[in-house]
Write a protein that holds these residues in place. Structure first.
Motif, mmCIF file in Angstrom:
data_model
loop_
_atom_site.group_PDB
_atom_site.id
_atom_site.type_symbol
_atom_site.label_atom_id
_atom_site.label_comp_id
_atom_site.label_asym_id
_atom_site.label_seq_id
_atom_site.Cartn_x
_atom_site.Cartn_y
_atom_site.Cartn_z
ATOM 1 N N SER A 7 0.863 -1.201 -0.019
ATOM 2 C CA SER A 7 0.068 0.022 -0.067
ATOM 3 C C SER A 7 0.644 1.128 0.014
ATOM 4 N N ARG A 8 1.918 1.365 0.445
ATOM 5 C CA ARG A 8 3.005 2.428 0.513
ATOM 6 C C ARG A 8 4.417 1.918 0.487
ATOM 7 N N VAL A 24 5.531 -7.582 -7.389
ATOM 8 C CA VAL A 24 5.123 -6.618 -6.459
ATOM 9 C C VAL A 24 4.548 -5.288 -7.356
ATOM 10 N N THR A 25 3.556 -4.905 -6.803
ATOM 11 C CA THR A 25 2.916 -3.572 -7.153
ATOM 12 C C THR A 25 2.872 -2.860 -5.826
ATOM 13 N N CYS A 26 3.489 -1.722 -6.096
ATOM 14 C CA CYS A 26 3.494 -0.583 -4.807
ATOM 15 C C CYS A 26 2.776 0.550 -5.362
ATOM 16 N N ARG A 27 1.863 1.222 -4.555
ATOM 17 C CA ARG A 27 1.507 2.625 -4.890
ATOM 18 C C ARG A 27 2.497 3.669 -4.827
ATOM 19 N N ASP A 28 2.275 4.734 -5.436
ATOM 20 C CA ASP A 28 3.301 5.781 -5.307
ATOM 21 C C ASP A 28 2.855 6.878 -4.276
ATOM 22 N N ALA A 29 1.490 6.821 -3.794
ATOM 23 C CA ALA A 29 0.968 7.790 -3.062
ATOM 24 C C ALA A 29 1.535 7.198 -1.493
ATOM 25 N N THR A 30 1.524 8.260 -0.360
ATOM 26 C CA THR A 30 1.861 7.872 0.894
ATOM 27 C C THR A 30 0.700 8.079 1.691
ATOM 28 N N ARG A 31 -0.512 8.746 1.309
ATOM 29 C CA ARG A 31 -1.592 8.791 2.002
ATOM 30 C C ARG A 31 -2.227 7.216 2.115
ATOM 31 N N PRO A 32 -3.114 7.114 3.152
ATOM 32 C CA PRO A 32 -3.702 5.618 3.334
ATOM 33 C C PRO A 32 -4.640 5.294 2.098
ATOM 34 N N MET A 33 -4.922 3.915 1.869
ATOM 35 C CA MET A 33 -5.855 3.694 0.985
ATOM 36 C C MET A 33 -7.389 3.744 1.240
ATOM 37 N N GLY A 34 -8.095 4.322 0.300
ATOM 38 C CA GLY A 34 -9.485 4.214 0.477
ATOM 39 C C GLY A 34 -10.035 2.781 0.189
ATOM 40 N N ASP A 44 -7.186 -8.277 -7.319
ATOM 41 C CA ASP A 44 -6.206 -8.417 -8.366
ATOM 42 C C ASP A 44 -4.913 -9.075 -8.042
ATOM 43 N N HIS A 45 -4.842 -9.314 -6.361
ATOM 44 C CA HIS A 45 -3.413 -9.980 -5.986
ATOM 45 C C HIS A 45 -3.523 -10.780 -5.011
ATOM 46 N N ASP A 46 -2.653 -11.752 -4.859
ATOM 47 C CA ASP A 46 -2.526 -13.035 -3.955
ATOM 48 C C ASP A 46 -2.356 -12.579 -2.561
ATOM 49 N N VAL A 47 -1.473 -11.514 -2.118
ATOM 50 C CA VAL A 47 -1.347 -11.262 -0.839
ATOM 51 C C VAL A 47 -1.238 -9.480 -0.802
ATOM 52 N N VAL A 48 -1.965 -9.001 0.166
ATOM 53 C CA VAL A 48 -1.988 -7.233 0.453
ATOM 54 C C VAL A 48 -1.027 -7.248 1.648
ATOM 55 N N LEU A 49 -0.231 -6.209 1.464
ATOM 56 C CA LEU A 49 0.582 -5.767 2.463
ATOM 57 C C LEU A 49 0.132 -4.287 2.691
ATOM 58 N N PRO A 50 -0.805 -4.102 3.793
ATOM 59 C CA PRO A 50 -1.388 -2.903 4.239
ATOM 60 C C PRO A 50 -0.623 -2.162 5.585
ATOM 61 N N THR A 51 -0.934 -1.042 5.495
ATOM 62 C CA THR A 51 -0.381 -0.453 6.910
ATOM 63 C C THR A 51 -1.383 0.580 7.350
ATOM 64 N N LEU A 52 -1.020 1.274 8.420
ATOM 65 C CA LEU A 52 -1.862 2.043 9.130
ATOM 66 C C LEU A 52 -2.706 3.141 8.347
ATOM 67 N N GLY A 53 -4.162 2.989 8.622
ATOM 68 C CA GLY A 53 -5.026 4.072 7.956
ATOM 69 C C GLY A 53 -5.631 3.422 6.830
#
Length: 314
Positions: A7-8, A24-34, A44-53
């Motif tokens: 996610s970031r 790996v697909t990584c977002r360019d943004a630093t804000r949290p995901m909606g 679209d992915h097998d595993v998601v690596l999220p973080t705060l927010g």
């Protein structure tokens, strides 16, 4: 190769290690995901690596889901509806242990800054308002030998207690949701009891529905007029409006905050106060700590992708 969504961006060494195991697909943004972004990542992915927010609410777990799990980057996971994830067969993990010492160090930073009025003093110097030392200038609270009250005696709470006793000779009292025997510390029956006895109250517990606003107007009113509240847990364990009122009225002596109820929004009323130290969620902000967290998240992600039980399920 299995597909991983990050996610970031994480430290370079972590991103390189992730790329050895995943596409790996990584977002360019630093804000949290909606929510929509979360839903798309799960589809679209097998595993998601999220973080705060990141908004992994119940609504995120609807529609087509390809993912097998969420390998959260961080020990806190209140941004994930774990029950909703499990209901659709997803595993959720976190990164405990790696954050313990860094978060405890941040607690000590805030204790000392708030007690010794360090933020206020630095602002004075920067503004050109310091005209030299004198014996009664900016007198704060001497921390050594005082009583610290810890709300939540898990890994981080125990690390804070160790620093307070070994480094500053402080007495430790605490409240915990379950009974716990801690050498050199006294468990009390209620949060209010801890607030009544402590010169410094530190929150160090997970954010859940049960712990939301555990530091409320009643708890704050139990604190001594000189006492300091420090929050390094999650913002919503403290009733921010009640805290502002207590600080404005002088009902408590001060506060040190690394987290906020509606991050990244910090109320103007808090920013206007001199008796509060405000940090931008620095709890684990050290490169080696973030690298350790990343490696732990990677181990969890690989296990999820391979259908094994991960090391750190929540």
């Amino acid at each position: 190769m299995k597909k991983l969504f990050v996610s970031r961006a994480l430290p370079d060494s972590v991103m390189a290690a992730l790329a050895e195991h995943f596409d790996v697909t990584c977002r360019d943004a630093t804000r949290p995901m909606g929510v929509d972004e979360c839903r798309a990542a799960l589809a679209d992915h097998d595993v998601v690596l999220p973080t705060l927010g990141d908004a992994f609410t119940a609504d995120a777990f609807t529609g087509d889901i390809r993912a097998k799990g969420l390998a959260n980057f961080g020990v806190g996971f209140n941004h994930i509806d774990v029950d909703a994830a499990r209901a659709v067969g997803l595993v959720v993990t976190n990164t405990p242990g790696a954050v313990t010492d860094a978060t405890a160090d941040t607690a000590m930073t805030l204790i000392l800054m708030a007690a010794r009025r360090a933020g206020e003093g630095e602002r004075m110097v920067r503004a050109g308002d310091w005209h030299g030392w004198h014996p009664v200038q900016m007198l704060g609270m001497h921390v050594s030998g005082k009583t610290v009250g810890i709300i939540g005696m898990g890994r981080i709470g125990q690390a804070i207690a160790k620093r307070c006793t070994a480094g500053f000779g402080m007495k430790v009292v605490f409240w915990n949701r379950s009974d716990k025997s801690i050498d050199g510390a006294d468990q009390l029956a209620s949060v209010a009891d801890v607030c009544t006895q402590a010169d410094v109250v530190v929150t160090a517990l997970a954010a859940t529905a049960e712990t939301r606003h555990i530091i409320d107007a009643e708890a704050l009113s139990a604190m001594q007029p000189h006492a300091i509240l420090v929050n390094i847990a999650r913002g919503d364990v403290v009733d921010e409006a009640a805290l502002i009122e207590a600080l404005q009225s002088g009902a408590i002596g001060g506060a040190g905050l690394d987290v906020y109820e509606r991050e990244p929004t910090v109320p103007d009323a808090l920013k206007a106060l001199e008796n509060v130290v405000l940090l931008p969620h620095l709890g684990t902000a050290a490169l080696e700590v973030r690298e350790d967290m990343g490696r732990m998240a990677l181990e969890n992600a690989v296990a999820i992708a391979e259908g094994r039980t991960p090391p750190n399920p929540v």
